[in-house]
Design a protein around this motif. Sequence first.
Motif, PDB file in Angstrom:
ATOM      1  N   MET A   1       0.843  -1.199   0.000  1.00 14.08           N
ATOM      2  CA  MET A   1       0.000   0.000   0.000  1.00 14.08           C
ATOM      3  C   MET A   1       0.877   1.247   0.000  1.00 14.08           C
ATOM      4  SD  MET A   1      -2.872   1.167   2.812  1.00 14.08           S
ATOM      5  CE  MET A   1      -3.878  -0.272   2.463  1.00 14.08           C
ATOM      6  N   ASN A   2       0.540   2.218  -0.857  1.00 14.98           N
ATOM      7  CA  ASN A   2       1.308   3.447  -0.913  1.00 14.98           C
ATOM      8  C   ASN A   2       1.055   4.302   0.321  1.00 14.98           C
ATOM      9  OD1 ASN A   2       2.298   2.785  -3.455  1.00 14.98           O
ATOM     10  ND2 ASN A   2       0.577   3.749  -4.502  1.00 14.98           N
ATOM     11  N   ASN A   3       2.091   5.033   0.738  1.00 14.26           N
ATOM     12  CA  ASN A   3       1.925   5.938   1.865  1.00 14.26           C
ATOM     13  C   ASN A   3       1.016   7.097   1.488  1.00 14.26           C
ATOM     14  OD1 ASN A   3       3.595   4.453   3.521  1.00 14.26           O
ATOM     15  ND2 ASN A   3       5.423   5.622   3.014  1.00 14.26           N
ATOM     16  N   ILE A   4       0.276   7.592   2.469  1.00 12.46           N
ATOM     17  CA  ILE A   4      -0.605   8.744   2.284  1.00 12.46           C
ATOM     18  C   ILE A   4      -0.011   9.906   3.065  1.00 12.46           C
ATOM     19  CG2 ILE A   4      -2.922   9.672   2.663  1.00 12.46           C
ATOM     20  CD1 ILE A   4      -3.954   6.771   2.525  1.00 12.46           C
ATOM     21  N   ARG A   5       0.388  10.944   2.353  1.00 10.54           N
ATOM     22  CA  ARG A   5       1.008  12.119   2.971  1.00 10.54           C
ATOM     23  C   ARG A   5      -0.098  13.059   3.459  1.00 10.54           C
ATOM     24  NH1 ARG A   5       6.144  13.384   1.624  1.00 10.54           N
ATOM     25  NH2 ARG A   5       5.641  15.583   1.244  1.00 10.54           N
ATOM     26  N   ILE A   6      -0.011  13.448   4.726  1.00  9.91           N
ATOM     27  CA  ILE A   6      -1.099  14.194   5.358  1.00  9.91           C
ATOM     28  C   ILE A   6      -0.606  15.531   5.904  1.00  9.91           C
ATOM     29  CG2 ILE A   6      -2.776  14.178   7.253  1.00  9.91           C
ATOM     30  CD1 ILE A   6      -2.743  11.100   7.015  1.00  9.91           C
ATOM     31  N   LEU A   7      -1.385  16.568   5.634  1.00  6.41           N
ATOM     32  CA  LEU A   7      -1.158  17.891   6.211  1.00  6.41           C
ATOM     33  C   LEU A   7      -2.294  18.178   7.185  1.00  6.41           C
ATOM     34  CD1 LEU A   7       0.082  20.761   6.382  1.00  6.41           C
ATOM     35  CD2 LEU A   7      -1.237  21.340   4.332  1.00  6.41           C
ATOM     36  N   ILE A   8      -1.962  18.585   8.406  1.00  2.00           N
ATOM     37  CA  ILE A   8      -2.964  18.896   9.427  1.00  2.00           C
ATOM     38  C   ILE A   8      -3.060  20.408   9.587  1.00  2.00           C
ATOM     39  CG2 ILE A   8      -3.586  18.679  11.866  1.00  2.00           C
ATOM     40  CD1 ILE A   8      -2.037  16.032  11.913  1.00  2.00           C
ATOM     41  N   LEU A  19      -4.456  14.490  16.675  1.00  2.24           N
ATOM     42  CA  LEU A  19      -4.573  13.881  15.350  1.00  2.24           C
ATOM     43  C   LEU A  19      -3.305  13.107  14.997  1.00  2.24           C
ATOM     44  CD1 LEU A  19      -6.348  16.750  13.366  1.00  2.24           C
ATOM     45  CD2 LEU A  19      -7.285  14.488  13.877  1.00  2.24           C
ATOM     46  N   LYS A  20      -2.159  13.679  15.304  1.00  2.00           N
ATOM     47  CA  LYS A  20      -0.896  12.971  15.038  1.00  2.00           C
ATOM     48  C   LYS A  20      -0.824  11.673  15.832  1.00  2.00           C
ATOM     49  CE  LYS A  20       2.041  16.286  15.906  1.00  2.00           C
ATOM     50  NZ  LYS A  20       3.371  16.931  16.064  1.00  2.00           N
ATOM     51  N   THR A  21      -1.271  11.720  17.082  1.00  2.98           N
ATOM     52  CA  THR A  21      -1.271  10.519  17.917  1.00  2.98           C
ATOM     53  C   THR A  21      -2.204   9.458  17.337  1.00  2.98           C
ATOM     54  OG1 THR A  21      -0.783  11.814  19.904  1.00  2.98           O
ATOM     55  CG2 THR A  21      -1.748   9.630  20.233  1.00  2.98           C
ATOM     56  N   ALA A  22      -3.361   9.896  16.836  1.00  2.00           N
ATOM     57  CA  ALA A  22      -4.331   8.964  16.261  1.00  2.00           C
ATOM     58  C   ALA A  22      -3.778   8.262  15.023  1.00  2.00           C
ATOM     59  CB  ALA A  22      -5.615   9.708  15.902  1.00  2.00           C
ATOM     60  N   ASN A  27       1.205   2.726   9.559  1.00  2.00           N
ATOM     61  CA  ASN A  27       2.439   2.852   8.782  1.00  2.00           C
ATOM     62  C   ASN A  27       2.263   3.583   7.458  1.00  2.00           C
ATOM     63  OD1 ASN A  27       3.885   1.456  10.744  1.00  2.00           O
ATOM     64  ND2 ASN A  27       3.454  -0.540   9.815  1.00  2.00           N
ATOM     65  N   ASP A  28       1.049   3.558   6.917  1.00  2.00           N
ATOM     66  CA  ASP A  28       0.832   4.178   5.607  1.00  2.00           C
ATOM     67  C   ASP A  28       0.406   5.640   5.697  1.00  2.00           C
ATOM     68  OD1 ASP A  28      -1.594   3.245   6.752  1.00  2.00           O
ATOM     69  OD2 ASP A  28      -2.606   3.486   4.820  1.00  2.00           O
ATOM     70  N   LEU A  29       0.159   6.142   6.912  1.00  2.00           N
ATOM     71  CA  LEU A  29      -0.293   7.525   7.084  1.00  2.00           C
ATOM     72  C   LEU A  29       0.850   8.362   7.654  1.00  2.00           C
ATOM     73  CD1 LEU A  29      -3.868   6.896   8.552  1.00  2.00           C
ATOM     74  CD2 LEU A  29      -3.146   7.035   6.158  1.00  2.00           C
ATOM     75  N   ILE A  30       1.364   9.276   6.845  1.00  2.00           N
ATOM     76  CA  ILE A  30       2.545  10.058   7.211  1.00  2.00           C
ATOM     77  C   ILE A  30       2.187  11.540   7.293  1.00  2.00           C
ATOM     78  CG2 ILE A  30       4.947  10.555   6.650  1.00  2.00           C
ATOM     79  CD1 ILE A  30       4.340   7.575   7.025  1.00  2.00           C
ATOM     80  N   VAL A  31       2.347  12.135   8.468  1.00  2.00           N
ATOM     81  CA  VAL A  31       2.092  13.568   8.630  1.00  2.00           C
ATOM     82  C   VAL A  31       3.309  14.341   8.125  1.00  2.00           C
ATOM     83  CG1 VAL A  31       1.642  15.441  10.261  1.00  2.00           C
ATOM     84  CG2 VAL A  31       0.561  13.206  10.594  1.00  2.00           C
ATOM     85  N   LEU A 114      -9.646   7.044  10.338  1.00  2.00           N
ATOM     86  CA  LEU A 114      -8.721   6.329   9.459  1.00  2.00           C
ATOM     87  C   LEU A 114      -9.416   5.934   8.160  1.00  2.00           C
ATOM     88  CD1 LEU A 114      -6.991   4.000  12.095  1.00  2.00           C
ATOM     89  CD2 LEU A 114      -6.270   6.268  11.311  1.00  2.00           C
ATOM     90  N   GLU A 115     -10.660   5.478   8.282  1.00  2.00           N
ATOM     91  CA  GLU A 115     -11.432   5.115   7.093  1.00  2.00           C
ATOM     92  C   GLU A 115     -11.651   6.337   6.203  1.00  2.00           C
ATOM     93  OE1 GLU A 115     -15.902   3.441   5.875  1.00  2.00           O
ATOM     94  OE2 GLU A 115     -15.427   3.962   7.951  1.00  2.00           O
ATOM     95  N   ALA A 116     -11.995   7.463   6.836  1.00  2.00           N
ATOM     96  CA  ALA A 116     -12.267   8.687   6.079  1.00  2.00           C
ATOM     97  C   ALA A 116     -11.027   9.147   5.318  1.00  2.00           C
ATOM     98  CB  ALA A 116     -12.736   9.787   7.029  1.00  2.00           C
ATOM     99  N   ILE A 117      -9.878   9.128   5.975  1.00  2.00           N
ATOM    100  CA  ILE A 117      -8.638   9.568   5.331  1.00  2.00           C
ATOM    101  C   ILE A 117      -8.322   8.697   4.125  1.00  2.00           C
ATOM    102  CG2 ILE A 117      -6.127   9.706   5.610  1.00  2.00           C
ATOM    103  CD1 ILE A 117      -6.640  10.552   8.525  1.00  2.00           C
ATOM    104  N   ARG A 118      -8.452   7.395   4.282  1.00  2.00           N
ATOM    105  CA  ARG A 118      -8.101   6.483   3.182  1.00  2.00           C
ATOM    106  C   ARG A 118      -9.090   6.602   2.022  1.00  2.00           C
ATOM    107  NH1 ARG A 118      -6.503   2.766   7.889  1.00  2.00           N
ATOM    108  NH2 ARG A 118      -4.229   2.888   7.840  1.00  2.00           N
ATOM    109  N   LYS A 119     -10.351   6.819   2.324  1.00  2.00           N
ATOM    110  CA  LYS A 119     -11.332   7.001   1.248  1.00  2.00           C
ATOM    111  C   LYS A 119     -11.048   8.290   0.473  1.00  2.00           C
ATOM    112  CE  LYS A 119     -15.386   4.397   2.827  1.00  2.00           C
ATOM    113  NZ  LYS A 119     -15.541   3.646   1.575  1.00  2.00           N
ATOM    114  N   VAL A 120     -10.838   9.373   1.197  1.00  2.00           N
ATOM    115  CA  VAL A 120     -10.570  10.651   0.545  1.00  2.00           C
ATOM    116  C   VAL A 120      -9.279  10.575  -0.269  1.00  2.00           C
ATOM    117  CG1 VAL A 120      -9.960  13.071   0.976  1.00  2.00           C
ATOM    118  CG2 VAL A 120     -11.905  12.043   2.162  1.00  2.00           C
ATOM    119  N   ALA A 121      -8.276   9.892   0.262  1.00  2.00           N
ATOM    120  CA  ALA A 121      -7.019   9.726  -0.478  1.00  2.00           C
ATOM    121  C   ALA A 121      -7.253   9.005  -1.799  1.00  2.00           C
ATOM    122  CB  ALA A 121      -6.005   8.960   0.367  1.00  2.00           C
ATOM    123  N   ASP A 122      -8.242   8.107  -1.828  1.00  2.00           N
ATOM    124  CA  ASP A 122      -8.585   7.374  -3.052  1.00  2.00           C
ATOM    125  C   ASP A 122      -9.526   8.162  -3.958  1.00  2.00           C
ATOM    126  OD1 ASP A 122      -7.054   5.127  -2.647  1.00  2.00           O
ATOM    127  OD2 ASP A 122      -8.631   4.011  -1.620  1.00  2.00           O
TER     128      ASP A 122
END
Length: 218
Positions: A1-8, A19-22, A27-31, A114-122
Motif C-alpha cells: 500500500m502506498n503511503n498517504i502524505r497528510i497535512l494537518i 490527530l498525530k497521535t491517532a 504505517n501508511d499515514l505520514i504527517v 482512518l477510514e475517512a482519510i483512506r477514502k478521501v485519499a482514493d
Amino acid sequence: MNNIRILIADDHPLMREALKTALADENDLIVVGEASNGLEAISLAETQHPDVILMDLLMPGMDGLEAITRLAEADPGVKVLVVTSLEDEEKVTAAIQAGALGYFPKTAPRTFLLEAIRKVADGVPYLPAGIAKKLFHSLRNMRAAAPARSAVDEPLTARQEEILSLLGEGRSDQEIGGILHLTEATVRSHVHRVVQRLGLKNRAQAVAYANRKRGKEG
C-alpha cells in the motif's frame, strides 16, 4: 500500500497533537506538515504536496472555508477532509461547495477517521452516516438545483461521460483506471477536463452533478 502524505491544519496545538497521535500507529499515514491557519495550510500544501489535508473550519486569520476554496481553485484535484466540531448541514454544504471531499466530526471514533482519510485519499467522497442523514433531510425539501451550465459549448466526449458516470458512483481514481484501463494520472487529467468543461469548481461538484444527472435519467 502506498503511503498517504497528510497535512494537518488546526489552530489548536492540542488538536494537532491528538490527530498525530491517532495516526501514529498507521504505517501508511505520514504527517508531512502542520498549519495553524488557512494561509499556512496553503503555503505548506504548495511545498509538501500532501495527498490529504485535514482542515479545521474555525481558524484565525484565514478560516478553513476560504483556504479550501483557494486550494481547490489552484488544484481542482486537491483532497481535503474537513475535521471539525461543526456538524450543521449549512457548514457541511458550504465545505463541499468550497471543494472539500469529506467531512468528519471531531467527536467520531478514531477508526472512522482512518477510514475517512483512506477514502478521501482514493478520491472517494466521505460523509458519516449521521451527517449524511441531516444533509439528506435538509436537501429533500429543497427544489433540485438546475444542473450547472457548461462553460464550453462542446459536449463531453464519450470517455469524459464514462469518467463522470463513474465519479457519480463514488469510484476512486484507481477504480476508474482499472475499469477503463487507464493510469491514475490519466484519470486525474480527464477529471480535471470534465470539471473545466462543465464550468464547475472541483471534483466534489462533478460528483454532485453526476448524481443529479443520473437521478434525472433514472
